[in-house]
Design a protein around this motif. Structure first.
Motif, PDB file in Angstrom:
ATOM      1  N   ILE A   1     -19.892  -5.902  11.431  1.00 23.93           N
ATOM      2  CA  ILE A   1     -18.521  -6.355  11.185  1.00 23.93           C
ATOM      3  C   ILE A   1     -18.269  -7.803  11.574  1.00 23.93           C
ATOM      4  N   LEU A   2     -19.229  -8.452  12.229  1.00 21.09           N
ATOM      5  CA  LEU A   2     -19.033  -9.837  12.671  1.00 21.09           C
ATOM      6  C   LEU A   2     -18.701 -10.750  11.504  1.00 21.09           C
ATOM      7  N   GLY A   3     -17.836 -11.718  11.752  1.00 22.23           N
ATOM      8  CA  GLY A   3     -17.481 -12.711  10.754  1.00 22.23           C
ATOM      9  C   GLY A   3     -16.049 -12.552  10.268  1.00 22.23           C
ATOM     10  N   LYS A   4     -15.739 -13.320   9.211  1.00 22.40           N
ATOM     11  CA  LYS A   4     -14.388 -13.336   8.659  1.00 22.40           C
ATOM     12  C   LYS A   4     -14.248 -12.326   7.529  1.00 22.40           C
ATOM     13  N   TRP A   5     -13.138 -11.626   7.568  1.00 20.87           N
ATOM     14  CA  TRP A   5     -12.788 -10.636   6.554  1.00 20.87           C
ATOM     15  C   TRP A   5     -11.364 -10.901   6.088  1.00 20.87           C
ATOM     16  N   VAL A   6     -11.144 -10.825   4.794  1.00 18.46           N
ATOM     17  CA  VAL A   6      -9.797 -10.914   4.240  1.00 18.46           C
ATOM     18  C   VAL A   6      -9.265  -9.489   4.110  1.00 18.46           C
ATOM     19  N   VAL A   7      -8.148  -9.237   4.754  1.00 14.54           N
ATOM     20  CA  VAL A   7      -7.504  -7.931   4.633  1.00 14.54           C
ATOM     21  C   VAL A   7      -6.659  -8.002   3.362  1.00 14.54           C
ATOM     22  N   THR A   8      -7.132  -7.364   2.317  1.00 10.50           N
ATOM     23  CA  THR A   8      -6.481  -7.473   1.014  1.00 10.50           C
ATOM     24  C   THR A   8      -5.321  -6.502   0.838  1.00 10.50           C
ATOM     25  N   ALA A   9      -5.390  -5.354   1.519  1.00 15.05           N
ATOM     26  CA  ALA A   9      -4.330  -4.356   1.353  1.00 15.05           C
ATOM     27  C   ALA A   9      -4.334  -3.373   2.510  1.00 15.05           C
ATOM     28  N   GLU A  10      -3.217  -2.659   2.632  1.00 13.05           N
ATOM     29  CA  GLU A  10      -3.096  -1.550   3.563  1.00 13.05           C
ATOM     30  C   GLU A  10      -2.453  -0.388   2.821  1.00 13.05           C
ATOM     31  N   ALA A  11      -2.725   0.823   3.287  1.00 14.39           N
ATOM     32  CA  ALA A  11      -2.155   2.011   2.648  1.00 14.39           C
ATOM     33  C   ALA A  11      -2.072   3.141   3.668  1.00 14.39           C
ATOM     34  N   LEU A  12      -1.191   4.085   3.405  1.00 18.30           N
ATOM     35  CA  LEU A  12      -1.049   5.251   4.277  1.00 18.30           C
ATOM     36  C   LEU A  12      -2.186   6.239   4.103  1.00 18.30           C
ATOM     37  N   GLY A  13      -2.911   6.162   2.988  1.00 16.21           N
ATOM     38  CA  GLY A  13      -4.044   7.036   2.717  1.00 16.21           C
ATOM     39  C   GLY A  13      -4.936   6.401   1.675  1.00 16.21           C
ATOM     40  N   LEU A  14      -6.148   6.904   1.561  1.00 15.41           N
ATOM     41  CA  LEU A  14      -7.091   6.344   0.598  1.00 15.41           C
ATOM     42  C   LEU A  14      -6.570   6.437  -0.834  1.00 15.41           C
ATOM     43  N   ASP A  15      -5.847   7.496  -1.121  1.00 10.55           N
ATOM     44  CA  ASP A  15      -5.357   7.707  -2.480  1.00 10.55           C
ATOM     45  C   ASP A  15      -3.880   7.355  -2.631  1.00 10.55           C
ATOM     46  N   ARG A  16      -3.326   6.656  -1.647  1.00  7.06           N
ATOM     47  CA  ARG A  16      -1.907   6.271  -1.686  1.00  7.06           C
ATOM     48  C   ARG A  16      -1.768   4.845  -2.199  1.00  7.06           C
ATOM     49  N   GLU A  17      -0.544   4.446  -2.480  1.00  3.08           N
ATOM     50  CA  GLU A  17      -0.265   3.102  -2.983  1.00  3.08           C
ATOM     51  C   GLU A  17      -0.659   2.047  -1.951  1.00  3.08           C
ATOM     52  N   LYS A  18      -1.323   0.997  -2.422  1.00  2.85           N
ATOM     53  CA  LYS A  18      -1.757  -0.088  -1.547  1.00  2.85           C
ATOM     54  C   LYS A  18      -0.720  -1.202  -1.534  1.00  2.85           C
TER      55      LYS A  18
ATOM     56  N   LYS B   1     -10.091   2.973   8.800  1.00  6.79           N
ATOM     57  CA  LYS B   1      -9.032   3.955   9.007  1.00  6.79           C
ATOM     58  C   LYS B   1      -8.573   3.833  10.453  1.00  6.79           C
ATOM     59  N   CYS B   2      -7.387   3.282  10.631  1.00  9.52           N
ATOM     60  CA  CYS B   2      -6.810   3.183  11.966  1.00  9.52           C
ATOM     61  C   CYS B   2      -5.834   4.347  12.157  1.00  9.52           C
ATOM     62  N   LYS B   3      -5.073   4.315  13.221  1.00 12.53           N
ATOM     63  CA  LYS B   3      -4.238   5.468  13.565  1.00 12.53           C
ATOM     64  C   LYS B   3      -3.279   5.862  12.438  1.00 12.53           C
ATOM     65  N   PHE B   4      -2.578   4.888  11.881  1.00 14.70           N
ATOM     66  CA  PHE B   4      -1.580   5.203  10.869  1.00 14.70           C
ATOM     67  C   PHE B   4      -1.897   4.648   9.486  1.00 14.70           C
ATOM     68  N   LEU B   5      -2.810   3.678   9.405  1.00 18.20           N
ATOM     69  CA  LEU B   5      -3.047   2.981   8.140  1.00 18.20           C
ATOM     70  C   LEU B   5      -4.523   2.855   7.809  1.00 18.20           C
ATOM     71  N   TYR B   6      -4.794   2.733   6.534  1.00 20.62           N
ATOM     72  CA  TYR B   6      -6.107   2.336   6.042  1.00 20.62           C
ATOM     73  C   TYR B   6      -6.025   0.850   5.699  1.00 20.62           C
ATOM     74  N   PHE B   7      -7.047   0.086   6.069  1.00 23.90           N
ATOM     75  CA  PHE B   7      -7.115  -1.330   5.736  1.00 23.90           C
ATOM     76  C   PHE B   7      -8.298  -1.557   4.823  1.00 23.90           C
ATOM     77  N   PHE B   8      -8.091  -2.358   3.787  1.00 18.05           N
ATOM     78  CA  PHE B   8      -9.107  -2.686   2.803  1.00 18.05           C
ATOM     79  C   PHE B   8      -9.478  -4.153   2.993  1.00 18.05           C
ATOM     80  N   LEU B   9     -10.742  -4.411   3.336  1.00 19.39           N
ATOM     81  CA  LEU B   9     -11.183  -5.751   3.682  1.00 19.39           C
ATOM     82  C   LEU B   9     -12.323  -6.206   2.790  1.00 19.39           C
ATOM     83  N   THR B  10     -12.390  -7.527   2.592  1.00 24.12           N
ATOM     84  CA  THR B  10     -13.487  -8.147   1.854  1.00 24.12           C
ATOM     85  C   THR B  10     -14.033  -9.284   2.708  1.00 24.12           C
ATOM     86  N   ARG B  11     -15.351  -9.319   2.855  1.00 21.98           N
ATOM     87  CA  ARG B  11     -15.973 -10.372   3.674  1.00 21.98           C
ATOM     88  C   ARG B  11     -15.753 -11.722   3.009  1.00 21.98           C
ATOM     89  N   LYS B  12     -15.371 -12.688   3.813  1.00 26.77           N
ATOM     90  CA  LYS B  12     -15.091 -14.033   3.321  1.00 26.77           C
ATOM     91  C   LYS B  12     -16.335 -14.883   3.289  1.00 26.77           C
TER      92      LYS B  12
END
Length: 128
Positions: free
Chosen positions: A31-48, A117-128
């Protein structure tokens, strides 16, 4: 016949489990390095919800969050918080200066993309 149905049920359950299996981290090397957090969602299949935030996982256990609040006019802000990798998950501070941590499990790492997957949200990241 019962044996075949039982085996098919078992295989279906295993397939469903592996679809949501988490990646167990041994250390922070993946996980080391820079990541762009492109979206968050309440679930994998929920709206981002689109985000424009960068997370930089540093070797020293610092996670620097960089983001802009266009409404405030402040511009770009850098917020350092502590993180560690333990028990296969990322443990990060919930707020700077507070010793309260949340666990974020890596759901998937594929190429330059990662889902957390954190406590309440899913975060979608792309390595920069």
């Amino acid at each position: 016949m019962k044996t075949i149905i039982s085996l098919l049920s078992l295989f279906a359950a295993l397939a469903a489990f592996s679809a949501n299996a988490e990646v167990k981290l041994e250390d922070n090397s993946k996980i080391l390095g820079k990541w762009v957090v492109t979206a968050e969602a309440l679930g994998l299949d929920r709206e981002k919800k689109a985000l424009h935030v960068t997370w930089e996982f540093q070797k020293d256990g610092t996670l620097v969050t960089t983001g802009e609040d266009a409404r405030s006019g402040i511009g770009s802000m850098n917020i350092p918080i502590k993180y560690s990798v333990a028990d296969g998950v990322i443990k990060k501070q919930t707020a700077p200066g507070r010793e309260k941590y949340e666990e974020c499990a890596v759901v998937e790492i594929e190429g330059n993309d990662m889902i957390l997957k954190c406590k309440f949200l899913y975060f979608f990241l792309t390595r920069k």
